[in-house]
Design an enzyme around this catalytic site. Structure first.
Site: not given
Length: 259
Positions: A66, A112, A135, A115
């Site tokens: 992200a 992300g 993260e 993910e």
């Protein structure tokens, strides 16, 4: 429709959707997530598209994570809203998409990015791919479904270790863990993925949509996956594809699915 951060090519009933922010290693930001949602909605409505491939532009990254600059100063409620909106617009949407979505992981798939790949119905990786959920090095946890989908795919213990250590794994390890289905050379990745997609497009799209729904039901709290399968199995009998498929079988020919 023109998009700033993604590219779409449609050929032979297959849409290749490339996240196109190479200078940012294709990192996901709000505009990119919104564009992906819009593009996928359009592809879902497009009857000429029977399968979708998601990949990253360039040779370094699928999606490197992200865009941290976007949320570095967020508070609790803003952080929760970021995760909820992202899951609604993209990650859950991809998982429950009525057409098959394959991730062609062509490099780094971190945070992300991993993910997003995990939300796809299955994954194919290039030999240079690296995957992980880093993260916790930012004082965060995965917020786009990573704590849920990674254990489902590779088991609780391995997922706990990867998330807690923030380690990256290579493509061969991902294959060993069952995180990806195949590993191929980078210059062969898209062609290999398209070849699998072509096999899928020859089958009944209405049956595939019901299969996706039934498989996903197994991972929903309060939903009996067997009951969902029974319902979707029964619904297949009312489709034109069922008539064509069974007729073709009895006539000893290949089916020609129109839907």
């Amino acid at each position: 429709m023109e998009y700033e951060n993604i590219l779409i090519e449609i050929d032979n009933q297959i849409a290749v959707l490339s996240i196109n922010r190479p200078t940012k290693l294709n990192a996901l930001n709000k505009p990119t997530i919104e564009e992906l949602n819009s593009a996928l909605a359009s592809l879902e409505e497009n009857k000429e598209v029977r399968a979708v491939i998601i990949t990253g532009s360039g040779e370094k990254a699928f999606v490197a994570g992200a865009d941290i600059k976007e949320f570095a100063n967020y508070n609790t409620s803003e952080g929760s809203q970021l995760a909820a909106k992202g899951q609604e617009l993209l990650f859950d949407y991809v998982q429950n998409f009525t057409k098959p979505i394959i991730a062609a992981v062509n490099g780094f798939a971190l945070g992300g990015g991993l993910e997003l790949a995990m939300a796809c119905h299955f994954r194919i990786a290039s030999t240079n791919a690296k995957m992980g959920l880093p993260e916790v090095t930012l004082g965060l946890i995965p917020g786009y479904g990573g704590t849920q989908r990674l254990p489902q795919l590779i088991g609780k213990g391995r997922a706990m270790e990867l998330i807690m250590t923030a380690d990256m794994i290579n493509a061969e390890k991902a294959l060993e863990y069952g995180l990806v289905n195949h590993v191929v050379e980078q210059n062969e990745l898209l062609a290999f993925t398209i070849k699998i997609a072509e096999k899928i497009t020859k089958n009944s799209s209405s049956a595939i949509a019901r299969a996706i729904k039934s498989i996903n039901a197994n991972y929903k709290d309060g939903t009996n996956g067997y009951h969902e399968e029974i319902k979707n199995f029964g619904d297949c009998f009312s489709t034109k594809d069922f008539i064509e498929g069974t007729t073709a079988f009895l006539e000893k020919r290949k089916p020609d699915f129109k839907s």
